[in-house]
Design a protein around this motif. Structure first.
Motif, PDB file in Angstrom:
ATOM      1  N   ARG A   4       0.812  -1.210   0.000  1.00  0.00           N
ATOM      2  CA  ARG A   4       0.000   0.000   0.000  1.00  0.00           C
ATOM      3  C   ARG A   4       0.849   1.265   0.000  1.00  0.00           C
ATOM      4  O   ARG A   4       0.437   2.297  -0.524  1.00  0.00           O
ATOM      5  CB  ARG A   4      -0.925   0.006   1.233  1.00  0.00           C
ATOM      6  N   ASP A   5       2.016   1.208   0.623  1.00  0.00           N
ATOM      7  CA  ASP A   5       2.834   2.416   0.763  1.00  0.00           C
ATOM      8  C   ASP A   5       3.507   2.820  -0.544  1.00  0.00           C
ATOM      9  O   ASP A   5       3.707   4.012  -0.795  1.00  0.00           O
ATOM     10  CB  ASP A   5       3.912   2.195   1.827  1.00  0.00           C
ATOM     11  N   LEU A  27       1.307   5.042  -2.758  1.00  0.00           N
ATOM     12  CA  LEU A  27       1.122   6.323  -2.088  1.00  0.00           C
ATOM     13  C   LEU A  27       2.407   7.146  -2.128  1.00  0.00           C
ATOM     14  O   LEU A  27       2.368   8.367  -2.326  1.00  0.00           O
ATOM     15  CB  LEU A  27       0.684   6.096  -0.638  1.00  0.00           C
ATOM     16  N   VAL A  70      -5.342  12.964  -0.609  1.00  0.00           N
ATOM     17  CA  VAL A  70      -4.808  11.627  -0.885  1.00  0.00           C
ATOM     18  C   VAL A  70      -4.330  10.963   0.408  1.00  0.00           C
ATOM     19  O   VAL A  70      -4.593   9.775   0.658  1.00  0.00           O
ATOM     20  CB  VAL A  70      -3.667  11.716  -1.918  1.00  0.00           C
ATOM     21  N   VAL A  71      -3.624  11.714   1.237  1.00  0.00           N
ATOM     22  CA  VAL A  71      -3.118  11.152   2.485  1.00  0.00           C
ATOM     23  C   VAL A  71      -4.266  10.787   3.420  1.00  0.00           C
ATOM     24  O   VAL A  71      -4.242   9.740   4.092  1.00  0.00           O
ATOM     25  CB  VAL A  71      -2.154  12.145   3.161  1.00  0.00           C
ATOM     26  N   PHE A  94      -7.287   9.894   2.584  1.00  0.00           N
ATOM     27  CA  PHE A  94      -7.893   8.666   2.066  1.00  0.00           C
ATOM     28  C   PHE A  94      -7.026   7.448   2.393  1.00  0.00           C
ATOM     29  O   PHE A  94      -7.532   6.394   2.806  1.00  0.00           O
ATOM     30  CB  PHE A  94      -8.079   8.793   0.562  1.00  0.00           C
ATOM     31  N   ALA A  95      -5.709   7.585   2.211  1.00  0.00           N
ATOM     32  CA  ALA A  95      -4.815   6.468   2.507  1.00  0.00           C
ATOM     33  C   ALA A  95      -4.811   6.131   3.986  1.00  0.00           C
ATOM     34  O   ALA A  95      -4.733   4.953   4.368  1.00  0.00           O
ATOM     35  CB  ALA A  95      -3.399   6.813   2.041  1.00  0.00           C
ATOM     36  N   ALA A  96      -4.880   7.153   4.850  1.00  0.00           N
ATOM     37  CA  ALA A  96      -4.903   6.897   6.292  1.00  0.00           C
ATOM     38  C   ALA A  96      -6.175   6.154   6.699  1.00  0.00           C
ATOM     39  O   ALA A  96      -6.133   5.220   7.513  1.00  0.00           O
ATOM     40  CB  ALA A  96      -4.790   8.214   7.041  1.00  0.00           C
ATOM     41  N   ALA A 101      -7.893   4.202   4.727  1.00  0.00           N
ATOM     42  CA  ALA A 101      -7.760   2.845   4.211  1.00  0.00           C
ATOM     43  C   ALA A 101      -6.837   2.012   5.096  1.00  0.00           C
ATOM     44  O   ALA A 101      -7.101   0.824   5.345  1.00  0.00           O
ATOM     45  CB  ALA A 101      -7.222   2.893   2.776  1.00  0.00           C
ATOM     46  N   SER A 102      -5.764   2.622   5.572  1.00  0.00           N
ATOM     47  CA  SER A 102      -4.847   1.910   6.457  1.00  0.00           C
ATOM     48  C   SER A 102      -5.519   1.565   7.788  1.00  0.00           C
ATOM     49  O   SER A 102      -5.307   0.489   8.346  1.00  0.00           O
ATOM     50  CB  SER A 102      -3.598   2.763   6.702  1.00  0.00           C
ATOM     51  N   PHE A 148       2.776   8.301   8.721  1.00  0.00           N
ATOM     52  CA  PHE A 148       2.583   9.069   7.495  1.00  0.00           C
ATOM     53  C   PHE A 148       3.522  10.274   7.434  1.00  0.00           C
ATOM     54  O   PHE A 148       3.800  10.780   6.343  1.00  0.00           O
ATOM     55  CB  PHE A 148       1.120   9.498   7.368  1.00  0.00           C
ATOM     56  N   ALA A 195      -3.316  12.802   8.097  1.00  0.00           N
ATOM     57  CA  ALA A 195      -3.556  11.452   8.615  1.00  0.00           C
ATOM     58  C   ALA A 195      -4.159  11.500  10.015  1.00  0.00           C
ATOM     59  O   ALA A 195      -5.096  10.755  10.326  1.00  0.00           O
ATOM     60  CB  ALA A 195      -2.247  10.667   8.620  1.00  0.00           C
TER      61      ALA A 195
END
Length: 306
Positions: free
Chosen positions: A24-25, A28, A194-195, A197-199, A201-202, A231, A294
């Protein structure tokens, strides 16, 4: 009954509680590096617009032009020489150069081509006047005085002090800077989204770990801090990669040269401390943006979860 203690990070750091996920990283990291690259290019482009405008404005303000109009019965070349002598006699003028008909033809050649003008076509001649630096800084030179002297000599001449061109350059520079800063703001907002959303998801991918920490008494701020630190490091690394790439691109553009009409829109390396400070701050700003985004995203989800 005593409250459960908040778990302390293990000896190896928070990475064991929230281990990185390369699958995943990596995407990103790539997206964040691209966004930082675009942000640096926008900032360098805005800086390049300002530097270029300052240079052009300085050149325009340190000179003026006398246009000698062709008149029947007069020698335009002799009038141009006389106008140059009059200009040189004024205080604040460093030099004045009378240009010939060949110079006027050379100025028209890029627009009209070679041999498209008849030899008997009357063309205005130019006299280039250079002002000394002290006069430019003080703004003490009066074009009206030069115009009056030319009129007294009976010359069909018009003085152009380039003020309208300097104003146009300033407007173009302001527009380019505004566009660059607007692009910078848009890129920063996109990076934060984006961050976030990724946080989230994580957080969803590690819901079992989060539940276990919560059962052990971990507060929301402790869990959010885990994601914040993770992050932050990811943003720091991707920011460094994007800043280095932006620096290389700007150096290559500056070395290779750029057309004058594109100078406002390309990142220029001016070789001064601003570029170094900008590129050095980019990774830190990227890390802080990622950390704050995040933390806010995870804290918001945790409040809705429990």
């Amino acid at each position: 009954m005593s409250e459960p203690a908040v778990p302390k990070p293990p000896a190896g750091g928070n990475g064991r509680l929230l281990p990185p996920d390369a699958g995943r990283d990596r995407p990103l990291f790539l997206v964040a590096a691209i966004l930082v690259f675009l942000a640096c290019v926008a900032a360098l482009g805005a800086r390049g617009a300002w530097v270029q405008a300052q240079t052009w404005t300085s050149d325009l303000e340190s000179s003026l032009t006398i246009q000698i109009r062709p008149v029947d019965g007069r020698d335009a070349t002799a009038d141009a020489e006389a106008a140059a002598e009059i200009a040189r006699s004024l205080d604040g003028v460093r030099d004045a150069t009378a240009r010939t008909r060949e110079h006027a033809l050379a100025l028209l050649r890029p627009w009209l081509g070679e041999g498209n003008l008849p030899d008997d076509l009357p063309l205005p001649l130019m006299v280039e006047v250079e002002l000394d630096s002290e006069t430019v800084r003080a703004g003490s030179f009066q074009p009206e005085a030069l115009q009056a002297r030319l009129d007294e000599a009976g010359l069909a001449a018009t003085v152009d002090d380039h003020s309208r061109w300097a104003a146009a350059v300033r407007r173009a520079a302001t527009t380019a800077q505004t566009l660059g800063l607007a692009l910078l703001a848009l890129v920063a907002g996109a990076a934060a989204a984006v961050v976030a959303f990724a946080a989230r998801a994580s957080l969803a991918a590690r819901v079992d770990v989060i539940d276990a920490l919560h059962l052990c008494g971990a507060e929301d701020r402790f869990i959010a801090g885990l994601f914040q630190r993770r992050f932050f490091m990811l943003g720091l690394k991707s920011g460094a990669a994007g800043a280095i790439f932006a620096g290389l691109v700007s150096i290559l553009v500056s070395i290779g040269g750029s057309p004058a009409d594109m100078a406002f829109f390309l990142p220029q390396w001016a070789a001064d401390p601003f570029e170094l400070v900008l590129l050095a701050l980019a990774p830190l700003l990227a890390g802080l943006t990622a950390a704050v985004s995040a933390r806010l995203a995870v804290a918001s989800d945790l409040r809705g979860r429990w």
